[in-house]
Each structure stands twice: as C-alpha cells, then as structure tokens.
Design a protein around this motif. Sequence first.
Motif, PDB file in Angstrom:
ATOM      1  N   GLU A  60      25.015  72.803  18.061  1.00 47.99           N
ATOM      2  CA  GLU A  60      25.912  73.108  19.044  1.00 47.99           C
ATOM      3  C   GLU A  60      25.008  73.567  20.302  1.00 47.99           C
ATOM      4  OE1 GLU A  60      28.444  75.981  17.798  1.00 47.99           O
ATOM      5  OE2 GLU A  60      29.506  74.786  16.190  1.00 47.99           O
ATOM      6  N   ASN A  61      25.613  73.245  21.494  1.00 53.83           N
ATOM      7  CA  ASN A  61      25.012  73.667  22.938  1.00 53.83           C
ATOM      8  C   ASN A  61      23.727  72.859  22.870  1.00 53.83           C
ATOM      9  OD1 ASN A  61      27.086  75.435  23.421  1.00 53.83           O
ATOM     10  ND2 ASN A  61      26.222  76.976  22.283  1.00 53.83           N
ATOM     11  N   ALA A  62      23.711  71.643  22.227  1.00 55.63           N
ATOM     12  CA  ALA A  62      22.326  71.112  22.240  1.00 55.63           C
ATOM     13  C   ALA A  62      22.121  70.429  23.646  1.00 55.63           C
ATOM     14  CB  ALA A  62      22.455  69.785  21.281  1.00 55.63           C
ATOM     15  N   ARG A  63      20.819  70.358  23.995  1.00 56.00           N
ATOM     16  CA  ARG A  63      20.068  69.685  25.048  1.00 56.00           C
ATOM     17  C   ARG A  63      19.908  68.103  25.155  1.00 56.00           C
ATOM     18  NH1 ARG A  63      14.910  71.353  25.561  1.00 56.00           N
ATOM     19  NH2 ARG A  63      14.860  72.166  23.437  1.00 56.00           N
ATOM     20  N   LEU A  64      20.740  67.461  25.834  1.00 58.39           N
ATOM     21  CA  LEU A  64      20.569  66.021  25.581  1.00 58.39           C
ATOM     22  C   LEU A  64      19.451  65.362  26.588  1.00 58.39           C
ATOM     23  CD1 LEU A  64      24.353  65.328  25.853  1.00 58.39           C
ATOM     24  CD2 LEU A  64      23.003  65.566  23.774  1.00 58.39           C
ATOM     25  N   THR A  65      18.762  64.437  25.919  1.00 57.88           N
ATOM     26  CA  THR A  65      17.679  63.619  26.483  1.00 57.88           C
ATOM     27  C   THR A  65      17.870  62.409  26.457  1.00 57.88           C
ATOM     28  OG1 THR A  65      16.160  65.352  25.915  1.00 57.88           O
ATOM     29  CG2 THR A  65      15.212  63.268  26.623  1.00 57.88           C
ATOM     30  N   GLN A  66      17.950  61.371  27.645  1.00 53.70           N
ATOM     31  CA  GLN A  66      18.048  60.222  27.535  1.00 53.70           C
ATOM     32  C   GLN A  66      16.677  59.406  27.638  1.00 53.70           C
ATOM     33  OE1 GLN A  66      21.105  58.612  27.596  1.00 53.70           O
ATOM     34  NE2 GLN A  66      22.284  60.492  27.692  1.00 53.70           N
ATOM     35  N   LEU A  67      16.501  58.490  26.772  1.00 53.77           N
ATOM     36  CA  LEU A  67      15.389  57.524  26.563  1.00 53.77           C
ATOM     37  C   LEU A  67      15.612  55.940  26.772  1.00 53.77           C
ATOM     38  CD1 LEU A  67      13.539  59.092  23.197  1.00 53.77           C
ATOM     39  CD2 LEU A  67      13.382  59.643  25.565  1.00 53.77           C
ATOM     40  N   VAL A  68      14.868  55.346  27.158  1.00 55.23           N
ATOM     41  CA  VAL A  68      15.251  54.012  27.528  1.00 55.23           C
ATOM     42  C   VAL A  68      13.827  53.089  26.862  1.00 55.23           C
ATOM     43  CG1 VAL A  68      15.161  51.915  29.241  1.00 55.23           C
ATOM     44  CG2 VAL A  68      16.230  54.118  29.490  1.00 55.23           C
ATOM     45  N   LEU A  69      14.124  52.361  25.906  1.00 57.86           N
ATOM     46  CA  LEU A  69      12.787  51.600  25.419  1.00 57.86           C
ATOM     47  C   LEU A  69      13.101  50.190  25.861  1.00 57.86           C
ATOM     48  CD1 LEU A  69      13.219  52.855  21.785  1.00 57.86           C
ATOM     49  CD2 LEU A  69      11.938  53.793  23.550  1.00 57.86           C
ATOM     50  N   GLU A  70      12.145  49.392  26.248  1.00 57.37           N
ATOM     51  CA  GLU A  70      12.160  48.082  26.632  1.00 57.37           C
ATOM     52  C   GLU A  70      11.201  47.237  25.633  1.00 57.37           C
ATOM     53  OE1 GLU A  70      10.878  48.065  30.526  1.00 57.37           O
ATOM     54  OE2 GLU A  70      12.508  49.190  31.327  1.00 57.37           O
ATOM     55  N   ASN A  71      11.723  46.083  25.415  1.00 53.18           N
ATOM     56  CA  ASN A  71      10.859  45.011  24.827  1.00 53.18           C
ATOM     57  C   ASN A  71      11.159  43.549  25.630  1.00 53.18           C
ATOM     58  OD1 ASN A  71      13.551  43.939  24.199  1.00 53.18           O
ATOM     59  ND2 ASN A  71      13.728  44.413  22.245  1.00 53.18           N
ATOM     60  N   SER A  72      10.593  42.707  25.181  1.00 48.94           N
ATOM     61  CA  SER A  72      10.367  41.285  26.043  1.00 48.94           C
ATOM     62  C   SER A  72      11.838  40.886  26.364  1.00 48.94           C
ATOM     63  CB  SER A  72       9.546  40.190  25.213  1.00 48.94           C
ATOM     64  OG  SER A  72      10.128  39.896  24.094  1.00 48.94           O
ATOM     65  N   GLU A  73      12.792  41.271  25.336  1.00 53.14           N
ATOM     66  CA  GLU A  73      14.037  40.486  25.667  1.00 53.14           C
ATOM     67  C   GLU A  73      15.272  41.304  26.444  1.00 53.14           C
ATOM     68  OE1 GLU A  73      15.542  39.363  21.959  1.00 53.14           O
ATOM     69  OE2 GLU A  73      14.005  37.688  21.628  1.00 53.14           O
ATOM     70  N   GLN A  74      15.134  42.723  26.059  1.00 53.87           N
ATOM     71  CA  GLN A  74      16.096  43.687  26.812  1.00 53.87           C
ATOM     72  C   GLN A  74      15.674  45.058  26.776  1.00 53.87           C
ATOM     73  OE1 GLN A  74      19.744  43.674  24.514  1.00 53.87           O
ATOM     74  NE2 GLN A  74      18.629  43.854  22.767  1.00 53.87           N
ATOM     75  N   THR A  75      16.432  45.826  27.092  1.00 50.88           N
ATOM     76  CA  THR A  75      16.335  47.506  27.164  1.00 50.88           C
ATOM     77  C   THR A  75      17.325  47.961  26.339  1.00 50.88           C
ATOM     78  OG1 THR A  75      17.749  47.646  28.941  1.00 50.88           O
ATOM     79  CG2 THR A  75      15.484  47.505  29.625  1.00 50.88           C
TER      80      THR A  75
END
Length: 323
Positions: free
Chosen positions: A110-125
């Motif tokens: 509960e009341n968590a801190r959210l973190t957004q990550l973006v992973l990329e490869n040769s085809e897409q993110t």
Amino acid sequence: MKTYDITPNDWLKGGLVTLLLFVIFQLGALVGQTSARLYAEHEAVDKIKARISLDLQFLDVGNQTLRTPPNQDTLKAYLNRINTILSEQQTGVWLVSLQSVTANATGQPENARLTQLVLENSEQTVNVQLATKPLYRYLSFSPLALLAALLVSPAFVKVRTSQRRAVKAAALAQPVPIVKITPKLTVNLNEKTLGNGVNDVTVQLQNKPLCFYTALLHYCIENPNAVLLHHKDIPPELTNLASKVFTRLMELGHTKRKRPDFNANLDKTLSEIRAALDEVFAGFSEEKTRYYPPRAQGEGSRSKQHSYALPVLHASDIDIIGE
C-alpha cells in the motif's frame, strides 16, 4: 569513599543532554536506514531490469510494428512468478505491469512508490512499471541510539559539573572586598539632633546652636573661601540662614520663643557645637575635621583673628532631615 555533588539541576541537565543526544543519534540511524533501503532498491531494480531483458526473447509482449497484442495469460503468469521470487527475497519491490498487462494486485504494498522503466531491443520498446514500499516502512527505533546517548551523556554532565565546581572554587578563593563605611554628618531638624549616619549615636542640640550650625553648613558650602572672625559680627547672609532654620523649628513645633541673637555668646555657641561633634564622631577623628568649626589658637588679638569657618564642604557631604 568518593562522593559526587549532584544537584537536581544536574539531573535535569543530564536528562536534557541524554534526550538531545538520543535525537541526534536516532536521526543518524534514520539517515542510515534510508540510505541502506535506497541502495537495496537500486540493486533490486537493476536485477529486475536485467532479468526482464534476458527473458524478452521468450515472452510474447506483442509487436507494435505488426500490431499484435501481448499474450495476457503468459505475461500474467510471468509477472506472478517474478513477484513470488521478489516476495520470498523480501526485496520490497513489486512488478506491477509489463506492457499493458497488469499483475495480480494481491500482495502489492500500500502507498507504494511507482517507478516507470522503458526497455528497448532491436524491434520495439517495452514499458515496465515497478512498485516499492514507502520509505517510512523501513524506518524504526534504534536501541543503539538510546544506548549511545545513555553512555555519552554522563561525560557531558561531568564536564559541566567540574566547570561549575572550578568556578565556585575560584569565587571562594577570591578575597572578599572590605567596604569602608564613611561617616556623614546628619542634621535632623525633626528631632533636633546630630548624627554620623554610621551608627545610632546622636546628640541633641539646643535651638540656638542647632540653627546656627545648620546655617553655618549652608553658608560654608555656598562660600568655600569665607573667613569668619570671632571679633566681628556674623555676616548678614549667615544670620538670614540661621533665622530661616529657626523659623523651620517653629513650624515643627519645637519652639515658640523669640528669635535668638546669633551674635551674642558666639564662643559658647561654637563650644556647644564642638562638644556635640566630639561625641557624635567619637572614633572618627579624621572625618570629624571637615565638620568641626576650628578652635581659636593663641591669646588676645591672635585668637580673635582666627576664622571659625568650616573647611571646604559640598552639599553631598551632609544630610539635613526635615529642612
């Protein structure tokens, strides 16, 4: 047996010092706990990123170019498996979603801190969302902070006590200054007395010598270089001053008689004044000199040329009560 002079103030100061030290040590512990938690989270996030990057080639996360959707069942199973491992390792990190697929919310903090990550490869993110527990969940009371405060505070109190004792010892070692009390002529018209302002010795004077002496004091203060000769009449100014004092005695109810002739029997008047001063200033011969009408020296014409004016006086040298 060694004893300690500890006052209630020392106990109070000791308690305040202990509390202050505990707050300082506890704040240090909280900073350490926060730093350790942030470092652990950073390590966990790096491992999750590395794991997902390796598993992407086996995961059906869809293809934006081909416009194929991600496999919901496969990705949910993958998210649940990763979250189970993270929970067993007590990392405090939760894998919320992978692309548009969301993990089972059971067990998510509960009341968590959210973190957004973006992973990329040769085809897409690939978009990844992580949740971490709030930092306050990892902050706790530190027994070591309390123990350290209890161990260190006596040293501060002991130093302060030693300093106070040193100050007291220095104060006791200093000689007590001796205050010399200087006699000061006090003329009390209410009681018709002369005093010295130091002890209770007083002498009562008759109206004529009291009026004349009070006037003589004022006259000599106003005329410090005056010469008053025995064979001459007293100056009119001195007569007027004596008459004013006599009038004041009448107002105070001490006399109803006619104003005396201050020129008559001047030697007798001065003798009565000197006798009173001898008694009042017994033991204070040096201080008596300034208030003492000088005696005539010699005989015949030489004695008549002697001045009975007082030495240099100031208004602050006398106190006249009831004037």
